[in-house]
Design a protein around this motif. Structure first.
Motif, PDB file in Angstrom:
ATOM      1  N   ASN A  84       0.832  -1.206   0.000  1.00 42.14           N
ATOM      2  CA  ASN A  84       0.000   0.000   0.000  1.00 42.14           C
ATOM      3  C   ASN A  84       0.870   1.260   0.000  1.00 42.14           C
ATOM      4  OD1 ASN A  84      -2.351   1.428  -0.150  1.00 42.14           O
ATOM      5  ND2 ASN A  84      -2.792   1.307   2.030  1.00 42.14           N
ATOM      6  N   ALA A  85       1.832   1.264  -0.893  1.00 44.30           N
ATOM      7  CA  ALA A  85       2.758   2.388  -1.007  1.00 44.30           C
ATOM      8  C   ALA A  85       2.003   3.670  -1.355  1.00 44.30           C
ATOM      9  CB  ALA A  85       3.817   2.091  -2.065  1.00 44.30           C
ATOM     10  N   ASN A  86       1.903   4.554  -0.408  1.00 44.20           N
ATOM     11  CA  ASN A  86       1.226   5.849  -0.593  1.00 44.20           C
ATOM     12  C   ASN A  86      -0.169   5.698  -1.198  1.00 44.20           C
ATOM     13  OD1 ASN A  86       3.481   7.325   0.387  1.00 44.20           O
ATOM     14  ND2 ASN A  86       4.471   7.071  -1.588  1.00 44.20           N
ATOM     15  N   GLY A  87      -0.919   4.705  -0.740  1.00 42.99           N
ATOM     16  CA  GLY A  87      -2.268   4.502  -1.263  1.00 42.99           C
ATOM     17  C   GLY A  87      -2.265   4.096  -2.726  1.00 42.99           C
ATOM     18  N   PHE A  88      -1.307   3.288  -3.123  1.00 41.23           N
ATOM     19  CA  PHE A  88      -1.111   2.872  -4.517  1.00 41.23           C
ATOM     20  C   PHE A  88      -2.409   2.376  -5.135  1.00 41.23           C
ATOM     21  CE2 PHE A  88       0.129  -0.187  -7.796  1.00 41.23           C
ATOM     22  CZ  PHE A  88       1.001   0.588  -8.541  1.00 41.23           C
ATOM     23  N   ASP A  89      -2.750   2.918  -6.296  1.00 40.32           N
ATOM     24  CA  ASP A  89      -3.964   2.532  -7.029  1.00 40.32           C
ATOM     25  C   ASP A  89      -3.584   1.518  -8.097  1.00 40.32           C
ATOM     26  OD1 ASP A  89      -6.155   2.356  -8.782  1.00 40.32           O
ATOM     27  OD2 ASP A  89      -6.719   4.448  -8.465  1.00 40.32           O
ATOM     28  N   TYR A  90      -3.790   0.244  -7.792  1.00 38.94           N
ATOM     29  CA  TYR A  90      -3.397  -0.842  -8.694  1.00 38.94           C
ATOM     30  C   TYR A  90      -4.082  -0.717 -10.049  1.00 38.94           C
ATOM     31  CZ  TYR A  90      -2.625  -5.483 -10.588  1.00 38.94           C
ATOM     32  OH  TYR A  90      -2.278  -6.523 -11.408  1.00 38.94           O
ATOM     33  N   VAL A  91      -5.397  -0.537 -10.039  1.00 36.51           N
ATOM     34  CA  VAL A  91      -6.168  -0.505 -11.286  1.00 36.51           C
ATOM     35  C   VAL A  91      -5.666   0.605 -12.205  1.00 36.51           C
ATOM     36  CG1 VAL A  91      -8.460  -0.130 -12.277  1.00 36.51           C
ATOM     37  CG2 VAL A  91      -8.205  -1.527 -10.213  1.00 36.51           C
ATOM     38  N   ARG A  92      -5.538   1.795 -11.686  1.00 39.46           N
ATOM     39  CA  ARG A  92      -5.108   2.934 -12.502  1.00 39.46           C
ATOM     40  C   ARG A  92      -3.698   2.716 -13.053  1.00 39.46           C
ATOM     41  NH1 ARG A  92      -2.839   8.307 -10.820  1.00 39.46           N
ATOM     42  NH2 ARG A  92      -2.399   7.050  -9.012  1.00 39.46           N
ATOM     43  N   ASN A  93      -2.806   2.210 -12.228  1.00 36.87           N
ATOM     44  CA  ASN A  93      -1.427   2.045 -12.665  1.00 36.87           C
ATOM     45  C   ASN A  93      -1.243   0.891 -13.641  1.00 36.87           C
ATOM     46  OD1 ASN A  93       0.505   4.045 -11.286  1.00 36.87           O
ATOM     47  ND2 ASN A  93      -0.981   3.506  -9.710  1.00 36.87           N
ATOM     48  N   VAL A  94      -1.973  -0.195 -13.453  1.00 37.47           N
ATOM     49  CA  VAL A  94      -1.870  -1.312 -14.398  1.00 37.47           C
ATOM     50  C   VAL A  94      -2.463  -0.906 -15.748  1.00 37.47           C
ATOM     51  CG1 VAL A  94      -2.729  -3.631 -14.924  1.00 37.47           C
ATOM     52  CG2 VAL A  94      -1.679  -3.153 -12.716  1.00 37.47           C
ATOM     53  N   ARG A  95      -3.588  -0.226 -15.730  1.00 35.02           N
ATOM     54  CA  ARG A  95      -4.154   0.254 -17.000  1.00 35.02           C
ATOM     55  C   ARG A  95      -3.157   1.156 -17.717  1.00 35.02           C
ATOM     56  NH1 ARG A  95     -10.110   1.461 -14.769  1.00 35.02           N
ATOM     57  NH2 ARG A  95     -10.971  -0.602 -15.103  1.00 35.02           N
ATOM     58  N   PHE A  96      -2.521   2.055 -16.974  1.00 38.35           N
ATOM     59  CA  PHE A  96      -1.537   2.953 -17.576  1.00 38.35           C
ATOM     60  C   PHE A  96      -0.382   2.152 -18.180  1.00 38.35           C
ATOM     61  CE2 PHE A  96       2.420   5.325 -17.418  1.00 38.35           C
ATOM     62  CZ  PHE A  96       2.083   6.454 -18.138  1.00 38.35           C
ATOM     63  N   GLY A  97       0.149   1.187 -17.417  1.00 36.85           N
ATOM     64  CA  GLY A  97       1.283   0.386 -17.894  1.00 36.85           C
ATOM     65  C   GLY A  97       0.948  -0.427 -19.134  1.00 36.85           C
ATOM     66  N   ILE A  98      -0.228  -1.052 -19.132  1.00 31.21           N
ATOM     67  CA  ILE A  98      -0.616  -1.850 -20.296  1.00 31.21           C
ATOM     68  C   ILE A  98      -0.830  -0.952 -21.505  1.00 31.21           C
ATOM     69  CG2 ILE A  98      -2.463  -3.282 -21.264  1.00 31.21           C
ATOM     70  CD1 ILE A  98      -2.610  -4.652 -18.495  1.00 31.21           C
ATOM     71  N   ASN A  99      -1.472   0.190 -21.315  1.00 34.93           N
ATOM     72  CA  ASN A  99      -1.654   1.129 -22.430  1.00 34.93           C
ATOM     73  C   ASN A  99      -0.316   1.615 -22.966  1.00 34.93           C
ATOM     74  OD1 ASN A  99      -4.459   1.002 -22.489  1.00 34.93           O
ATOM     75  ND2 ASN A  99      -4.699   2.670 -21.034  1.00 34.93           N
ATOM     76  N   LEU A 100       0.633   1.847 -22.081  1.00 34.03           N
ATOM     77  CA  LEU A 100       1.962   2.288 -22.498  1.00 34.03           C
ATOM     78  C   LEU A 100       2.636   1.226 -23.368  1.00 34.03           C
ATOM     79  CD1 LEU A 100       3.972   4.664 -21.981  1.00 34.03           C
ATOM     80  CD2 LEU A 100       4.913   3.276 -20.140  1.00 34.03           C
ATOM     81  N   ILE A 101       2.560  -0.033 -22.942  1.00 34.19           N
ATOM     82  CA  ILE A 101       3.161  -1.121 -23.714  1.00 34.19           C
ATOM     83  C   ILE A 101       2.425  -1.303 -25.046  1.00 34.19           C
ATOM     84  CG2 ILE A 101       3.569  -3.623 -23.764  1.00 34.19           C
ATOM     85  CD1 ILE A 101       4.072  -3.385 -20.677  1.00 34.19           C
ATOM     86  N   MET A 102       1.104  -1.267 -25.017  1.00 30.40           N
ATOM     87  CA  MET A 102       0.333  -1.443 -26.255  1.00 30.40           C
ATOM     88  C   MET A 102       0.626  -0.310 -27.248  1.00 30.40           C
ATOM     89  SD  MET A 102      -1.340  -4.279 -26.139  1.00 30.40           S
ATOM     90  CE  MET A 102       0.051  -4.962 -25.290  1.00 30.40           C
TER      91      MET A 102
END
Length: 109
Positions: A84-102
């Motif tokens: 829970n690093a600084n209230g890490f938002d898994y959904v938002r960050n994974v979507r961002f990462g996958i979009n970046l790779i795509m």
């Protein structure tokens, strides 16, 4: 989206999931299960990427390396979610990462 939403639903189980990962480093049977899950996930993503390459939606890329990168990003995000690093938002960050790779592999038109 499915994986991200599933992680959201798993919030109450964070301590159990953390313990599973800790046990996996010590228990060969658990490690074997996690390794199989990793292989199954990467194989599925590889097939999707290979299909995209054949359909000329994606550039010619090493589908295995891209799939490992996606799973690695998701696993890294899961670790940040677990602690829970600084209230890490898994959904938002994974979507961002996958979009970046795509975006990096898709054919530019």
């Amino acid at each position: 989206d499915y994986t991200a939403e599933a992680m959201d639903k798993m919030n109450p189980f964070q301590p159990v999931i953390q313990e599973l990962y800790v046990i996996a480093f010590r228990d060969p049977k658990i490690k074997k299960l996690i390794t199989k899950s990793f292989r199954d996930s990467t194989a599925l993503i590889e097939k999707i990427i290979e299909h995209g390459v054949k359909q000329k939606e994606f550039r010619r890329v090493d589908a295995h390396k891209v799939s490992v990168s996606i799973i690695g990003m998701m696993e890294g995000a899961a670790i940040l979610w677990f602690i829970n690093a600084n209230g890490f938002d898994y959904v938002r960050n994974v979507r961002f990462g996958i979009n970046l790779i795509m975006d990096a592999i898709k054919v530019k038109r």
